[in-house]
Design an enzyme around this catalytic site. Sequence first.
Site, PDB file in Angstrom:
ATOM      1  N   HIS A  37      75.080  28.792  38.098  1.00  0.00           N
ATOM      2  CA  HIS A  37      75.068  29.998  37.250  1.00  0.00           C
ATOM      3  C   HIS A  37      76.160  29.861  36.187  1.00  0.00           C
ATOM      4  CE1 HIS A  37      73.124  33.340  40.013  1.00  0.00           C
ATOM      5  NE2 HIS A  37      72.219  32.682  39.315  1.00  0.00           N
TER       6      HIS A  37
ATOM      7  N   CYS B 199      80.251  37.961  40.256  1.00  0.00           N
ATOM      8  CA  CYS B 199      78.925  38.054  40.906  1.00  0.00           C
ATOM      9  C   CYS B 199      78.723  39.408  41.568  1.00  0.00           C
ATOM     10  CB  CYS B 199      78.756  36.986  41.966  1.00  0.00           C
ATOM     11  SG  CYS B 199      79.240  35.341  41.472  1.00  0.00           S
TER      12      CYS B 199
HETATM   13  N1  ARG Z   1      74.127  32.530  47.083  1.00  0.00           N
HETATM   14  C1  ARG Z   1      73.860  33.111  45.807  1.00  0.00           C
HETATM   15  C2  ARG Z   1      72.900  32.245  45.011  1.00  0.00           C
HETATM   16  O1  ARG Z   1      72.962  31.047  45.136  1.00  0.00           O
HETATM   17  C3  ARG Z   1      75.157  33.325  45.054  1.00  0.00           C
HETATM   18  C4  ARG Z   1      74.992  34.024  43.749  1.00  0.00           C
HETATM   19  C5  ARG Z   1      76.314  34.267  43.080  1.00  0.00           C
HETATM   20  N2  ARG Z   1      76.143  34.893  41.815  1.00  0.00           N
HETATM   21  C6  ARG Z   1      76.654  34.481  40.659  1.00  0.00           C
HETATM   22  N3  ARG Z   1      76.521  35.274  39.623  1.00  0.00           N
HETATM   23  N4  ARG Z   1      77.230  33.302  40.522  1.00  0.00           N
HETATM   24  O2  ARG Z   1      72.075  32.730  44.284  1.00  0.00           O
END
Ligand code: ARG
Length: 268
Positions: A168, A262
């Site tokens: 991300h 997040c």
């Molecule tokens: N386990 C989640 C995923 O892989 C974590 C998301 C974290 N969110 C972020 N905005 N980085 O989707």
Amino acid sequence: MKHTVIKKILVCKPLYFATLNYAINPWMKPGTIDGKKAMQQWEELIRIYKDLDVTIETIGQHKGVPDMVFATDQGIVKGNTVLMSHFRHPERQGETKYYEKWFTDHGYTIHHLPKHIFFEGNGETYFWNDIIFLSTGYRSSEETPQVLEQIFDREVVPVHVIDPEFYHLDMSFLPINKETVFYYPEAYDEQTQRILKERIPNLVEFSRGEVEGFAANSVVTDHHVVVQSGNKTFEEKLHKLGYEIHPVDLSEFKKSGGGIHCLTNILE
Ligand code: ARG
């Protein structure tokens, strides 16, 4: 220097976060989360936001969707409309209906993307000046940049990520104000690195240690920065730029590859 002030956020109380039983990014350690500790860490984050005069809206977590705690990934709120996300991994797709209900109950107008387009909200986008940065490579679809460009009527600059640890955008990229953006160059292909240098007047590098310490997952409001604790070098860089630091330890959330940003969906 102009600063954006966060007035209101949406967060999700981590009632069932510790039930996490899958891995869809390299940080994830299913079966190792201490639920009580996660709750305490989350409450500390909320306390910091309250001290910073941020209004908090809370959605309760549902069973079977441990990553529902990551509110920022759910969609983009602009005024009273929301563009809902469409998660790439089936493990996360069940989260959307709960957020959609929350937004509808609170008077928001809901927009959906075409069914074949994947998009994970503010986890992979940053609105910055008159453009949108969007990470590509792991979660969004090939067409997502054009689709967002049409919806928001703004240029979308794709940030092509080449390392799964930075799946991300908010894992390696952090706009601080209208001139300054922190980034981790090695997370991107060469073309992206060149484009970022062209587009951003004050581009500051994260070190490997800083991105591993989730420094990119900070939240900036006015001249305050909420940061994952233990990032001394990053804190020093922010001090020099005139920012006040608010450290919080979110180590339990790191076991799912998530942190401060997040967990925080900005509503206003
Ligand atoms: N386990 C989640 C995923 O892989 C974590 C998301 C974290 N969110 C972020 N905005 N980085 O989707």
